[in-house]
Design a protein around this motif. Sequence first.
Motif, PDB file in Angstrom:
ATOM      1  N   ASP A  28      -1.366   8.573   8.341  1.00 17.38           N
ATOM      2  CA  ASP A  28       0.065   8.645   8.046  1.00 17.38           C
ATOM      3  C   ASP A  28       0.883   8.986   9.279  1.00 17.38           C
ATOM      4  O   ASP A  28       2.021   8.530   9.420  1.00 17.38           O
ATOM      5  CB  ASP A  28       0.322   9.664   6.931  1.00 17.38           C
ATOM      6  CG  ASP A  28      -0.293   9.249   5.610  1.00 17.38           C
ATOM      7  OD1 ASP A  28       0.056   8.165   5.121  1.00 17.38           O
ATOM      8  OD2 ASP A  28      -1.129  10.004   5.084  1.00 17.38           O
ATOM      9  N   VAL A  29       0.320   9.787  10.182  1.00 15.29           N
ATOM     10  CA  VAL A  29       1.001  10.046  11.449  1.00 15.29           C
ATOM     11  C   VAL A  29       1.166   8.732  12.204  1.00 15.29           C
ATOM     12  O   VAL A  29       2.253   8.393  12.698  1.00 15.29           O
ATOM     13  CB  VAL A  29       0.220  11.062  12.313  1.00 15.29           C
ATOM     14  CG1 VAL A  29       0.935  11.298  13.633  1.00 15.29           C
ATOM     15  CG2 VAL A  29       0.028  12.375  11.569  1.00 15.29           C
ATOM     16  N   LEU A  30       0.089   7.968  12.282  1.00 19.58           N
ATOM     17  CA  LEU A  30       0.097   6.686  12.984  1.00 19.58           C
ATOM     18  C   LEU A  30       1.156   5.744  12.418  1.00 19.58           C
ATOM     19  O   LEU A  30       1.988   5.187  13.146  1.00 19.58           O
ATOM     20  CB  LEU A  30      -1.291   6.057  12.896  1.00 19.58           C
ATOM     21  CG  LEU A  30      -1.448   4.645  13.461  1.00 19.58           C
ATOM     22  CD1 LEU A  30      -1.207   4.631  14.962  1.00 19.58           C
ATOM     23  CD2 LEU A  30      -2.836   4.096  13.130  1.00 19.58           C
TER      24      LEU A  30
ATOM     25  N   GLN B  22       0.834  -1.205   0.000  1.00 23.54           N
ATOM     26  CA  GLN B  22       0.000   0.000   0.000  1.00 23.54           C
ATOM     27  C   GLN B  22       0.864   1.249   0.000  1.00 23.54           C
ATOM     28  O   GLN B  22       0.586   2.218  -0.723  1.00 23.54           O
ATOM     29  CB  GLN B  22      -0.939  -0.009   1.203  1.00 23.54           C
ATOM     30  CG  GLN B  22      -1.881   1.180   1.289  1.00 23.54           C
ATOM     31  CD  GLN B  22      -2.921   1.205   0.177  1.00 23.54           C
ATOM     32  OE1 GLN B  22      -3.164   0.178  -0.476  1.00 23.54           O
ATOM     33  NE2 GLN B  22      -3.537   2.351  -0.035  1.00 23.54           N
ATOM     34  N   ILE B  23       1.912   1.240   0.810  1.00 25.53           N
ATOM     35  CA  ILE B  23       2.826   2.386   0.880  1.00 25.53           C
ATOM     36  C   ILE B  23       3.478   2.651  -0.470  1.00 25.53           C
ATOM     37  O   ILE B  23       3.704   3.804  -0.855  1.00 25.53           O
ATOM     38  CB  ILE B  23       3.885   2.133   1.975  1.00 25.53           C
ATOM     39  CG1 ILE B  23       3.248   2.275   3.359  1.00 25.53           C
ATOM     40  CG2 ILE B  23       5.073   3.079   1.839  1.00 25.53           C
ATOM     41  CD1 ILE B  23       4.139   1.841   4.504  1.00 25.53           C
ATOM     42  N   ALA B  24       3.768   1.596  -1.216  1.00 25.65           N
ATOM     43  CA  ALA B  24       4.465   1.733  -2.501  1.00 25.65           C
ATOM     44  C   ALA B  24       3.609   2.388  -3.583  1.00 25.65           C
ATOM     45  O   ALA B  24       4.139   2.854  -4.595  1.00 25.65           O
ATOM     46  CB  ALA B  24       4.938   0.362  -2.979  1.00 25.65           C
ATOM     47  N   LYS B  25       2.306   2.463  -3.375  1.00 25.29           N
ATOM     48  CA  LYS B  25       1.406   2.946  -4.428  1.00 25.29           C
ATOM     49  C   LYS B  25       1.413   4.464  -4.593  1.00 25.29           C
ATOM     50  O   LYS B  25       1.128   4.965  -5.684  1.00 25.29           O
ATOM     51  CB  LYS B  25      -0.027   2.495  -4.123  1.00 25.29           C
ATOM     52  CG  LYS B  25      -0.243   1.000  -4.230  1.00 25.29           C
ATOM     53  CD  LYS B  25      -1.683   0.651  -3.854  1.00 25.29           C
ATOM     54  CE  LYS B  25      -1.919  -0.852  -3.908  1.00 25.29           C
ATOM     55  NZ  LYS B  25      -3.316  -1.189  -3.499  1.00 25.29           N
ATOM     56  N   SER B  26       1.705   5.208  -3.532  1.00 22.20           N
ATOM     57  CA  SER B  26       1.553   6.658  -3.594  1.00 22.20           C
ATOM     58  C   SER B  26       2.318   7.301  -2.437  1.00 22.20           C
ATOM     59  O   SER B  26       2.783   6.601  -1.529  1.00 22.20           O
ATOM     60  CB  SER B  26       0.065   7.037  -3.521  1.00 22.20           C
ATOM     61  OG  SER B  26      -0.550   6.464  -2.390  1.00 22.20           O
ATOM     62  N   PRO B  27       2.453   8.622  -2.438  1.00 23.46           N
ATOM     63  CA  PRO B  27       3.209   9.272  -1.357  1.00 23.46           C
ATOM     64  C   PRO B  27       2.654   9.008   0.034  1.00 23.46           C
ATOM     65  O   PRO B  27       3.403   8.908   1.000  1.00 23.46           O
ATOM     66  CB  PRO B  27       3.114  10.763  -1.713  1.00 23.46           C
ATOM     67  CG  PRO B  27       2.884  10.793  -3.182  1.00 23.46           C
ATOM     68  CD  PRO B  27       2.038   9.592  -3.472  1.00 23.46           C
ATOM     69  N   TYR B  28       1.323   8.907   0.133  1.00 26.10           N
ATOM     70  CA  TYR B  28       0.683   8.682   1.424  1.00 26.10           C
ATOM     71  C   TYR B  28      -0.270   7.501   1.317  1.00 26.10           C
ATOM     72  O   TYR B  28      -0.608   7.053   0.221  1.00 26.10           O
ATOM     73  CB  TYR B  28      -0.047   9.938   1.883  1.00 26.10           C
ATOM     74  CG  TYR B  28       0.884  11.123   2.025  1.00 26.10           C
ATOM     75  CD1 TYR B  28       1.811  11.178   3.064  1.00 26.10           C
ATOM     76  CD2 TYR B  28       0.869  12.160   1.104  1.00 26.10           C
ATOM     77  CE1 TYR B  28       2.693  12.245   3.187  1.00 26.10           C
ATOM     78  CE2 TYR B  28       1.754  13.237   1.219  1.00 26.10           C
ATOM     79  CZ  TYR B  28       2.656  13.264   2.256  1.00 26.10           C
ATOM     80  OH  TYR B  28       3.545  14.322   2.368  1.00 26.10           O
ATOM     81  N   LEU B  29      -0.736   7.004   2.436  1.00 26.68           N
ATOM     82  CA  LEU B  29      -1.543   5.783   2.416  1.00 26.68           C
ATOM     83  C   LEU B  29      -2.849   5.942   1.657  1.00 26.68           C
ATOM     84  O   LEU B  29      -3.370   4.978   1.098  1.00 26.68           O
ATOM     85  CB  LEU B  29      -1.820   5.315   3.847  1.00 26.68           C
ATOM     86  CG  LEU B  29      -0.667   4.551   4.505  1.00 26.68           C
ATOM     87  CD1 LEU B  29      -0.939   4.330   5.981  1.00 26.68           C
ATOM     88  CD2 LEU B  29      -0.439   3.224   3.811  1.00 26.68           C
TER      89      LEU B  29
ATOM     90  N   TYR C 139       8.905   6.846   2.785  1.00 29.73           N
ATOM     91  CA  TYR C 139       7.612   7.172   3.401  1.00 29.73           C
ATOM     92  C   TYR C 139       7.811   7.630   4.845  1.00 29.73           C
ATOM     93  O   TYR C 139       7.260   8.661   5.265  1.00 29.73           O
ATOM     94  CB  TYR C 139       6.698   5.952   3.355  1.00 29.73           C
ATOM     95  CG  TYR C 139       5.414   6.115   4.136  1.00 29.73           C
ATOM     96  CD1 TYR C 139       4.359   6.871   3.622  1.00 29.73           C
ATOM     97  CD2 TYR C 139       5.252   5.527   5.391  1.00 29.73           C
ATOM     98  CE1 TYR C 139       3.175   7.026   4.344  1.00 29.73           C
ATOM     99  CE2 TYR C 139       4.084   5.672   6.108  1.00 29.73           C
ATOM    100  CZ  TYR C 139       3.045   6.420   5.582  1.00 29.73           C
ATOM    101  OH  TYR C 139       1.882   6.580   6.296  1.00 29.73           O
ATOM    102  N   ILE C 140       8.600   6.888   5.602  1.00 28.57           N
ATOM    103  CA  ILE C 140       8.872   7.262   6.984  1.00 28.57           C
ATOM    104  C   ILE C 140       9.457   8.671   7.050  1.00 28.57           C
ATOM    105  O   ILE C 140       9.040   9.501   7.864  1.00 28.57           O
ATOM    106  CB  ILE C 140       9.818   6.249   7.648  1.00 28.57           C
ATOM    107  CG1 ILE C 140       9.153   4.875   7.764  1.00 28.57           C
ATOM    108  CG2 ILE C 140      10.265   6.748   9.034  1.00 28.57           C
ATOM    109  CD1 ILE C 140      10.090   3.769   8.202  1.00 28.57           C
ATOM    110  N   GLU C 141      10.417   8.941   6.165  1.00 32.65           N
ATOM    111  CA  GLU C 141      11.077  10.244   6.176  1.00 32.65           C
ATOM    112  C   GLU C 141      10.089  11.367   5.865  1.00 32.65           C
ATOM    113  O   GLU C 141      10.172  12.456   6.441  1.00 32.65           O
ATOM    114  CB  GLU C 141      12.228  10.267   5.172  1.00 32.65           C
ATOM    115  CG  GLU C 141      13.026  11.556   5.156  1.00 32.65           C
ATOM    116  CD  GLU C 141      13.666  11.901   6.487  1.00 32.65           C
ATOM    117  OE1 GLU C 141      13.883  13.107   6.758  1.00 32.65           O
ATOM    118  OE2 GLU C 141      13.939  10.980   7.289  1.00 32.65           O
TER     119      GLU C 141
END
Length: 212
Positions: free
Chosen positions: A162-164, A146-153, A187-189
Amino acid sequence: MNGIHSKGSITLYHAPQTRGTGVRVLLEELGVPYDMNVLNFKAGENQQPDFLKINPLGKFPTLVHNGIVVTEQVACYLYLADLYPEKGLAPALDDPNRGAYLRWVAYQGSSFEPAVIDKAFNRPAIEPSQAPYGRYDKMLDTIYDQIAKSPYLLGEHFSAVDVLWGISLKWCRMFGLISTNPLVDAYIERIVSRPAFVKVEQDDQALLLEYS
């Protein structure tokens, strides 16, 4: 940060380097006034009678809003983001992204955390049909895909989920509880480089020094 909002007062019971950190980051992202009651976790202040009257488990995060007590990390995220819909950090009930938003918020607590804890303690694997997360590798691949699909979930739009996840993944990576990949690291960064996280991280470090 003190103050009263038109929707009433919010108090966050907090200790640095606990799940309460993410909820404080969310409050900063929302940009709303709140009171903070910091407890010394190492000194056991979270197990004192006054706090246990509010949260019998003595856990963080614990929120009190207009006399309403909200505990459990996922519940706190959902409650706050929905309390301030004008801030745009939670899809509305009729938004097509609402289902995905709820899914990924719940996934963190119902699948990710149990799986990571089992692996961290080297607990024997059980039948996937009997585990709340199925198979560990599949659980992790699902959120990473899911993370790989776009900048945010939820696509291009940053939200409370995304904060979570940004903070959860950061901590798990730091303690060697998960293996990541370049897309997950990026994504984490994106999340932890935001001003709200940086501010809370600095404040938490100062609190830790104070309690050391």
